[in-house]
Motif scaffolding. Structure first.
Motif, PDB file in Angstrom:
ATOM      1  N   SER A 269       0.934  -1.487   0.094  1.00 26.98           N
ATOM      2  CA  SER A 269      -0.023  -0.063   0.404  1.00 26.98           C
ATOM      3  C   SER A 269       0.578   1.280   0.375  1.00 26.98           C
ATOM      4  N   PRO A 270       1.207   1.742  -1.302  1.00 23.84           N
ATOM      5  CA  PRO A 270       2.405   2.438  -1.301  1.00 23.84           C
ATOM      6  C   PRO A 270       1.576   3.623  -1.122  1.00 23.84           C
ATOM      7  N   LEU A 271       0.877   4.434  -0.800  1.00 24.22           N
ATOM      8  CA  LEU A 271       0.016   5.523  -0.771  1.00 24.22           C
ATOM      9  C   LEU A 271       0.177   6.035   0.890  1.00 24.22           C
ATOM     10  N   LEU A 272      -0.334   4.562   1.975  1.00 22.12           N
ATOM     11  CA  LEU A 272      -0.274   5.011   3.096  1.00 22.12           C
ATOM     12  C   LEU A 272       0.950   5.310   3.832  1.00 22.12           C
ATOM     13  N   VAL A 273       0.520   6.473   4.594  1.00 22.32           N
ATOM     14  CA  VAL A 273       2.035   6.829   5.871  1.00 22.32           C
ATOM     15  C   VAL A 273       2.267   6.432   6.793  1.00 22.32           C
ATOM     16  N   ASP A 274       1.357   5.175   7.416  1.00 20.89           N
ATOM     17  CA  ASP A 274       1.260   5.198   8.529  1.00 20.89           C
ATOM     18  C   ASP A 274       3.036   4.027   8.500  1.00 20.89           C
ATOM     19  N   PRO A 275       2.679   3.535   7.407  1.00 24.06           N
ATOM     20  CA  PRO A 275       3.874   2.090   7.487  1.00 24.06           C
ATOM     21  C   PRO A 275       5.628   3.111   6.852  1.00 24.06           C
ATOM     22  N   TYR A 276       5.193   4.258   6.200  1.00 22.23           N
ATOM     23  CA  TYR A 276       6.481   4.809   6.006  1.00 22.23           C
ATOM     24  C   TYR A 276       7.036   5.856   6.901  1.00 22.23           C
ATOM     25  N   LEU A 277       5.989   6.370   8.192  1.00 23.14           N
ATOM     26  CA  LEU A 277       6.837   7.052   9.249  1.00 23.14           C
ATOM     27  C   LEU A 277       7.072   5.827  10.286  1.00 23.14           C
ATOM     28  N   ILE A 278       6.638   4.518  10.464  1.00 24.36           N
ATOM     29  CA  ILE A 278       6.883   3.613  10.627  1.00 24.36           C
ATOM     30  C   ILE A 278       8.638   2.585  11.256  1.00 24.36           C
ATOM     31  N   GLN A 279       8.825   2.811   9.535  1.00 18.95           N
ATOM     32  CA  GLN A 279      10.413   2.438   8.508  1.00 18.95           C
ATOM     33  C   GLN A 279      11.016   3.632   9.298  1.00 18.95           C
ATOM     34  N   ILE A 280      10.998   5.066   9.190  1.00 21.28           N
ATOM     35  CA  ILE A 280      11.638   6.006   9.124  1.00 21.28           C
ATOM     36  C   ILE A 280      12.291   6.036  10.680  1.00 21.28           C
ATOM     37  N   VAL A 281      11.798   6.426  11.409  1.00 19.28           N
ATOM     38  CA  VAL A 281      12.167   5.973  13.324  1.00 19.28           C
ATOM     39  C   VAL A 281      12.707   4.901  13.594  1.00 19.28           C
ATOM     40  N   THR A 282      11.831   3.530  12.949  1.00 16.83           N
ATOM     41  CA  THR A 282      12.472   1.553  13.458  1.00 16.83           C
ATOM     42  C   THR A 282      14.345   1.998  12.073  1.00 16.83           C
ATOM     43  N   THR A 283      14.056   1.629  11.986  1.00 13.73           N
ATOM     44  CA  THR A 283      15.469   1.425  10.455  1.00 13.73           C
ATOM     45  C   THR A 283      16.483   2.592  10.727  1.00 13.73           C
ATOM     46  N   ILE A 284      16.007   3.742  11.675  1.00 12.17           N
ATOM     47  CA  ILE A 284      16.835   5.018  12.132  1.00 12.17           C
ATOM     48  C   ILE A 284      17.871   4.892  13.579  1.00 12.17           C
ATOM     49  N   VAL A 285      16.812   4.274  14.606  1.00 15.57           N
ATOM     50  CA  VAL A 285      17.379   3.933  15.494  1.00 15.57           C
ATOM     51  C   VAL A 285      17.831   2.342  16.094  1.00 15.57           C
ATOM     52  N   ALA A 286      17.418   1.682  15.374  1.00 13.28           N
ATOM     53  CA  ALA A 286      17.689   0.514  15.198  1.00 13.28           C
ATOM     54  C   ALA A 286      19.102  -0.751  15.512  1.00 13.28           C
ATOM     55  N   PRO A 287      19.683   0.303  14.911  1.00 12.71           N
ATOM     56  CA  PRO A 287      21.675  -0.622  14.731  1.00 12.71           C
ATOM     57  C   PRO A 287      21.538   0.120  16.323  1.00 12.71           C
ATOM     58  N   THR A 288      21.751   1.149  16.948  1.00 13.99           N
ATOM     59  CA  THR A 288      22.291   1.345  18.296  1.00 13.99           C
ATOM     60  C   THR A 288      22.282   1.012  18.995  1.00 13.99           C
ATOM     61  N   PRO A 289      21.396   0.337  19.383  1.00  8.52           N
ATOM     62  CA  PRO A 289      21.290  -1.641  21.006  1.00  8.52           C
ATOM     63  C   PRO A 289      22.633  -2.248  19.768  1.00  8.52           C
TER      64      PRO A 289
END
Length: 313
Positions: A84-104
């Motif tokens: 569903s490329p028009l949905l904003v929610d999955p786009y927002l999820i990946q913005i935050v999680t992929t940027i912070v995931a490697p930190t731990p």
């Protein structure tokens, strides 16, 4: 409108124009690629959880396992976007999680190096092993908070049809801070290994030192694995720094293959490297780690043991 030399109109337009399905990312995430990464991260995360339980090294749960869960969420968001490329929610999820995931996960590297320092002799380290872990894990937490705040701000801006550049700049600051910490960590680790190799300890007050186990084969392998993971994490951090510096509509962030290879693949390779060269396998289970913390010997005894232990596990 132009902010810091970046035209922000395309960013806002990506949310308001739904006639072009590729505008949120600058492309539509490739479905099979997303599925592959969800499966790979799921596999390495399950292995890390099993290895943590087996070795009783519980600190792996808030580090390697947590990083894997965040990556699964991020790639699941991208998979959702591929459907569903028009949905904003999955786009927002990946913005935050992929940027912070490697930190731990980076914190796990700091803990392992601290243990190696205890095994080989803290007299060769500029920092005490405990302080080494405390300082760099604290830097990791600061970087995580900065990146999370920036990601949340950028996500909120996108959701409100506003320019996410300010949030992106905060994320960039967190990534740059983390990159600096990784580089300092590597330099201090290199100094420690060089001093150990040439037997050049720091001159400190006499006192009991943790027993030196010597540079056995397993410890050498663990050091090599740490170096490999450092390379993967460094590549990813440099990519993210350049990506965010290039802007939200720049060529780098809108080119899918860069993200897949320089972010997704690099973090997976780092996590899978730790699966293969696991500290519980190479350096013992939790009892061994705790035993080392409590075993003190005379410094001269530790020095006498060093050359004799070089070939023993």
């Amino acid at each position: 409108m132009t902010i810091i030399g970046i035209d922000v109109h395309p960013v806002v337009d990506t949310i308001t124009k739904v006639d072009n399905e590729s505008e949120l990312y600058g492309y539509i995430p490739t479905r099979y690629v997303c599925i592959i990464f969800v499966v790979l991260y799921g596999l390495t995360t399950l292995i890390h959880a099993a290895q943590a339980i087996w070795s009783r090294l519980w600190w792996l749960f808030p580090t390697a396992v947590l990083a894997g869960i965040a990556e699964i969420l991020g790639w699941s968001g991208r998979l959702w976007s591929s459907i569903s490329p028009l949905l904003v929610d999955p786009y927002l999820i990946q913005i935050v999680t992929t940027i912070v995931a490697p930190t731990p996960f980076i914190a796990a590297n700091f803990v392992i190096l601290g243990h190696i320092i205890k095994r080989l002799g803290q007299q060769y380290s500029r920092l005490n092993a405990m302080w080494y872990t405390i300082i760099f894990c604290s830097c990791d937490v600061v970087a995580l908070i900065i990146q999370a705040l920036g990601g949340a701000k950028a996500a909120s801006a996108v959701e409100d049809f506003e320019d996410p550049t300010s949030g992106g700049n905060i994320m960039l600051g967190g990534i740059a801070f983390q990159l600096g910490a990784i580089c300092i960590y590597a330099l201090l680790a290199l100094e420690f290994l060089v001093r150990y190799h040439y037997d050049k300890p720091f001159k400190r007050k006499a006192g009991p030192l943790p027993k030196s186990f010597g540079l056995d084969r397993n410890t050498k392998t663990m050091i090599g694995a740490l170096f490999m993971m450092w390379i993967f994490l460094l590549i990813r951090s440099i990519y993210r720094t350049v990506e965010l510096s290039n802007g939200w509509t720049g060529r780098i962030i809108t080119t899918q293959v860069y993200f897949n290879v320089l972010d997704g693949a690099m973090i997976f390779l780092a996590m899978f490297t730790l699966n293969i060269f696991h500290p519980g396998i190479l350096m013992g289970k939790a009892d061994t780690w705790k035993g080392l913390n409590s075993s003190d010997v005379d410094p001269r005894d530790a020095e006498e043991k060093r050359p004799k232990d070089s070939s023993s596990a």
